[in-house]
Enzyme design. Structure first.
Site, PDB file in Angstrom:
ATOM      1  N   GLY A 132      -9.147   5.494  -5.484  1.00  0.00           N
ATOM      2  CA  GLY A 132      -7.947   4.436  -5.608  1.00  0.00           C
ATOM      3  C   GLY A 132      -6.781   5.365  -4.441  1.00  0.00           C
ATOM      4  O   GLY A 132      -7.169   5.382  -3.847  1.00  0.00           O
ATOM      5  N   VAL A 133      -5.277   5.471  -5.574  1.00  0.00           N
ATOM      6  CA  VAL A 133      -4.630   5.708  -4.866  1.00  0.00           C
ATOM      7  C   VAL A 133      -4.823   7.090  -4.016  1.00  0.00           C
ATOM      8  O   VAL A 133      -4.527   7.599  -2.617  1.00  0.00           O
ATOM      9  CB  VAL A 133      -3.095   5.965  -5.632  1.00  0.00           C
ATOM     10  CG1 VAL A 133      -2.675   6.923  -5.214  1.00  0.00           C
ATOM     11  CG2 VAL A 133      -2.782   4.535  -6.635  1.00  0.00           C
ATOM     12  N   ASP A 134      -5.172   7.699  -4.981  1.00  0.00           N
ATOM     13  CA  ASP A 134      -5.597   9.213  -4.205  1.00  0.00           C
ATOM     14  C   ASP A 134      -6.629   9.232  -3.331  1.00  0.00           C
ATOM     15  O   ASP A 134      -6.008   9.914  -2.127  1.00  0.00           O
ATOM     16  CB  ASP A 134      -6.361  10.360  -5.784  1.00  0.00           C
ATOM     17  CG  ASP A 134      -6.386  11.353  -5.585  1.00  0.00           C
ATOM     18  OD1 ASP A 134      -5.596  12.310  -4.763  1.00  0.00           O
ATOM     19  OD2 ASP A 134      -7.052  12.121  -6.460  1.00  0.00           O
TER      20      ASP A 134
ATOM     21  N   THR B 246      -2.832   2.981 -14.142  1.00  0.00           N
ATOM     22  CA  THR B 246      -3.684   2.045 -14.378  1.00  0.00           C
ATOM     23  C   THR B 246      -4.385   1.173 -13.912  1.00  0.00           C
ATOM     24  O   THR B 246      -5.832   0.755 -13.498  1.00  0.00           O
ATOM     25  CB  THR B 246      -2.154   0.839 -14.295  1.00  0.00           C
ATOM     26  OG1 THR B 246      -2.284   1.016 -12.664  1.00  0.00           O
ATOM     27  CG2 THR B 246      -1.305   1.333 -15.316  1.00  0.00           C
ATOM     28  N   GLY B 247      -5.584   1.804 -13.232  1.00  0.00           N
ATOM     29  CA  GLY B 247      -6.431   2.027 -12.503  1.00  0.00           C
ATOM     30  C   GLY B 247      -7.862   2.741 -13.969  1.00  0.00           C
ATOM     31  O   GLY B 247      -7.932   2.060 -14.617  1.00  0.00           O
TER      32      GLY B 247
ATOM     33  N   ASN C 204      -5.921  13.662 -10.097  1.00  0.00           N
ATOM     34  CA  ASN C 204      -6.646  13.648 -11.203  1.00  0.00           C
ATOM     35  C   ASN C 204      -6.218  15.592 -11.245  1.00  0.00           C
ATOM     36  O   ASN C 204      -5.718  16.215 -10.005  1.00  0.00           O
ATOM     37  CB  ASN C 204      -8.030  13.939 -10.447  1.00  0.00           C
ATOM     38  CG  ASN C 204      -8.984  14.358  -9.781  1.00  0.00           C
ATOM     39  OD1 ASN C 204      -9.181  15.908  -9.642  1.00  0.00           O
ATOM     40  ND2 ASN C 204      -9.719  13.424  -9.172  1.00  0.00           N
TER      41      ASN C 204
ATOM     42  N   ASP D  23       0.474  -1.328   0.014  1.00  0.00           N
ATOM     43  CA  ASP D  23       0.006   0.055  -0.291  1.00  0.00           C
ATOM     44  C   ASP D  23       1.046   1.155  -0.018  1.00  0.00           C
ATOM     45  O   ASP D  23       1.974   1.716   1.029  1.00  0.00           O
ATOM     46  CB  ASP D  23      -0.820  -0.001   1.277  1.00  0.00           C
ATOM     47  CG  ASP D  23      -1.550   1.277   0.884  1.00  0.00           C
ATOM     48  OD1 ASP D  23      -1.523   2.126   0.578  1.00  0.00           O
ATOM     49  OD2 ASP D  23      -2.895   0.879   2.676  1.00  0.00           O
ATOM     50  N   ILE D  24       0.590   2.302  -0.989  1.00  0.00           N
ATOM     51  CA  ILE D  24       1.687   3.295  -1.459  1.00  0.00           C
ATOM     52  C   ILE D  24       1.764   4.273  -0.033  1.00  0.00           C
ATOM     53  O   ILE D  24       2.374   4.757   0.354  1.00  0.00           O
ATOM     54  CB  ILE D  24       1.072   4.465  -2.669  1.00  0.00           C
ATOM     55  CG1 ILE D  24       1.521   5.102  -2.838  1.00  0.00           C
ATOM     56  CG2 ILE D  24      -0.585   4.630  -2.238  1.00  0.00           C
ATOM     57  CD1 ILE D  24       3.264   4.263  -3.595  1.00  0.00           C
TER      58      ILE D  24
ATOM     59  N   TYR E   7      -7.887   5.479 -14.954  1.00  0.00           N
ATOM     60  CA  TYR E   7      -7.200   6.204 -16.043  1.00  0.00           C
ATOM     61  C   TYR E   7      -7.356   5.307 -17.310  1.00  0.00           C
ATOM     62  O   TYR E   7      -7.120   4.968 -18.334  1.00  0.00           O
ATOM     63  CB  TYR E   7      -6.660   6.954 -16.122  1.00  0.00           C
ATOM     64  CG  TYR E   7      -6.534   8.101 -14.814  1.00  0.00           C
ATOM     65  CD1 TYR E   7      -8.220   8.497 -14.828  1.00  0.00           C
ATOM     66  CD2 TYR E   7      -6.184   9.701 -14.940  1.00  0.00           C
ATOM     67  CE1 TYR E   7      -8.641   9.464 -14.176  1.00  0.00           C
ATOM     68  CE2 TYR E   7      -6.447  10.373 -14.125  1.00  0.00           C
ATOM     69  CZ  TYR E   7      -7.895  10.830 -14.195  1.00  0.00           C
ATOM     70  OH  TYR E   7      -7.968  11.912 -13.901  1.00  0.00           O
TER      71      TYR E   7
HETATM   72  N1  AR6 Z   1      -1.289   1.655  -3.486  1.00  0.00           N
HETATM   73  C1  AR6 Z   1      -0.735   1.315  -3.715  1.00  0.00           C
HETATM   74  N2  AR6 Z   1      -1.748   1.375  -5.379  1.00  0.00           N
HETATM   75  C2  AR6 Z   1      -3.036   1.163  -5.268  1.00  0.00           C
HETATM   76  C3  AR6 Z   1      -3.935   1.562  -3.984  1.00  0.00           C
HETATM   77  C4  AR6 Z   1      -2.206   1.792  -3.492  1.00  0.00           C
HETATM   78  N3  AR6 Z   1      -3.260   1.977  -1.710  1.00  0.00           N
HETATM   79  N4  AR6 Z   1      -4.568   1.576  -4.463  1.00  0.00           N
HETATM   80  C5  AR6 Z   1      -4.560   1.320  -5.345  1.00  0.00           C
HETATM   81  N5  AR6 Z   1      -3.831   1.397  -6.485  1.00  0.00           N
HETATM   82  P1  AR6 Z   1      -5.852   4.305  -9.570  1.00  0.00           P
HETATM   83  P2  AR6 Z   1      -5.034   6.591 -12.107  1.00  0.00           P
HETATM   84  C6  AR6 Z   1      -3.369   1.094  -7.497  1.00  0.00           C
HETATM   85  O1  AR6 Z   1      -7.122   4.346 -10.228  1.00  0.00           O
HETATM   86  O2  AR6 Z   1      -5.339   4.997 -12.656  1.00  0.00           O
HETATM   87  C7  AR6 Z   1      -8.472   8.536  -8.764  1.00  0.00           C
HETATM   88  O3  AR6 Z   1     -10.181   9.076  -8.378  1.00  0.00           O
HETATM   89  C8  AR6 Z   1      -4.321   0.316  -9.080  1.00  0.00           C
HETATM   90  O4  AR6 Z   1      -4.701  -1.064  -7.928  1.00  0.00           O
HETATM   91  O5  AR6 Z   1      -5.734   5.268  -8.539  1.00  0.00           O
HETATM   92  O6  AR6 Z   1      -4.013   7.312 -12.717  1.00  0.00           O
HETATM   93  C9  AR6 Z   1      -7.560  10.543  -9.175  1.00  0.00           C
HETATM   94  O7  AR6 Z   1      -8.628  11.279  -8.273  1.00  0.00           O
HETATM   95  C10 AR6 Z   1      -4.002   0.769 -10.371  1.00  0.00           C
HETATM   96  O8  AR6 Z   1      -2.863  -0.166 -10.815  1.00  0.00           O
HETATM   97  O9  AR6 Z   1      -5.100   5.960 -10.262  1.00  0.00           O
HETATM   98  C11 AR6 Z   1      -8.037   9.916 -10.227  1.00  0.00           C
HETATM   99  O10 AR6 Z   1      -9.535  10.759 -10.786  1.00  0.00           O
HETATM  100  C12 AR6 Z   1      -3.023   1.705  -9.656  1.00  0.00           C
HETATM  101  O11 AR6 Z   1      -2.454   1.806  -7.681  1.00  0.00           O
HETATM  102  C13 AR6 Z   1      -8.133   8.758 -11.302  1.00  0.00           C
HETATM  103  O12 AR6 Z   1      -8.656   7.748 -10.086  1.00  0.00           O
HETATM  104  C14 AR6 Z   1      -3.536   3.291 -10.456  1.00  0.00           C
HETATM  105  O13 AR6 Z   1      -4.923   3.592  -9.814  1.00  0.00           O
HETATM  106  C15 AR6 Z   1      -6.590   8.441 -11.116  1.00  0.00           C
HETATM  107  O14 AR6 Z   1      -6.478   7.468 -11.937  1.00  0.00           O
END
Ligand code: AR6
Length: 176
Positions: A37-39, A122-123, A29, A14-15, A125
């Site tokens: 997600g991560v955000d 990769t989530g 975003n 977990d980041i 987006y």
């Molecule tokens: N730690 C590490 N990796 C993670 C975690 C975590 N806690 N949670 C998810 N992932 P995403 P994006 C992985 O969707 O595609 C948000 O709503 C996840 O499995 O977080 O850049 C923002 O506000 C995936 O492989 O980011 C933006 O609107 C990766 O992190 C939008 O999503 C990225 O997934 C950004 O989308």
């Protein structure tokens, strides 16, 4: 793997729990007000002060990055990157590469020694993970010769398939 004295690590986790890293990178975003997600995980762990500071720096476009404090996170800073939405923001590979390049340069400017990245775009987006991993490692390896302070770059993957895919992608870069 070590490239010119810089260690590149791939881990599953977990980041928000990378206590030994000076800075973690957020997949944000353009509003910099938090999201899923991560955000979402980063904003929840950091507390509401993070949104106050980050949203004042918005908007930023795909490929851009800004730095803030980390508040209740165990790190010193958070770098917020906006990745490209796959199929929408083009050229997506260059925009994704800019995220990694800009984040590394911001961390270097702050004289930080370690940085942890998630797999940006990769989530939600929709960037295919294998392609995104190739862009990520190629860019990191290209930027490493510029770095004097950063000694450790960690890629943090949430689940096991993502971890395996990145481990193999890094190995493939090494043997190229
Ligand atoms: N730690 C590490 N990796 C993670 C975690 C975590 N806690 N949670 C998810 N992932 P995403 P994006 C992985 O969707 O595609 C948000 O709503 C996840 O499995 O977080 O850049 C923002 O506000 C995936 O492989 O980011 C933006 O609107 C990766 O992190 C939008 O999503 C990225 O997934 C950004 O989308």
């Amino acid at each position: 793997m070590k490239v010119s004295g810089v260690e590149i690590q791939v881990v599953q986790g977990d980041i928000t729990r990378q206590e030994d890293m000076a800075v973690i990178v957020n997949a944000a975003n353009s509003s910099l007000r938090g999201g899923g997600g991560v955000d979402g995980a980063i904003h929840r762990a950091a507390g509401p002060e993070l949104k106050k500071e980050s949203s004042a720096l918005a908007p930023i476009g795909p490929g851009q990055a800004v730095i803030t404090g980390a508040y209740r996170l165990p790190n010193r800073y958070v770098i917020h990157c906006v990745g490209p939405v796959y199929g929408v923001h083009k050229p997506e590979d260059e925009l994704l590469a800019s995220c990694y390049r800009n984040a590394l340069r911001l961390a270097e400017k702050q004289q930080l020694d370690s940085i942890a990245f998630p797999a940006i775009s990769t989530g939600v987006y929709g960037y295919p993970m294998r392609e995104a991993a190739q862009v990520m490692f190629k860019t990191i390896i290209e930027v490493i010769p510029e770095l004097k302070h950063i000694k450790k770059i960690r890629i943090v993957l949430f689940d096991h398939p993502a971890y395996e895919l990145h481990r193999q992608a890094l190995e493939a870069c090494h043997t190229e």
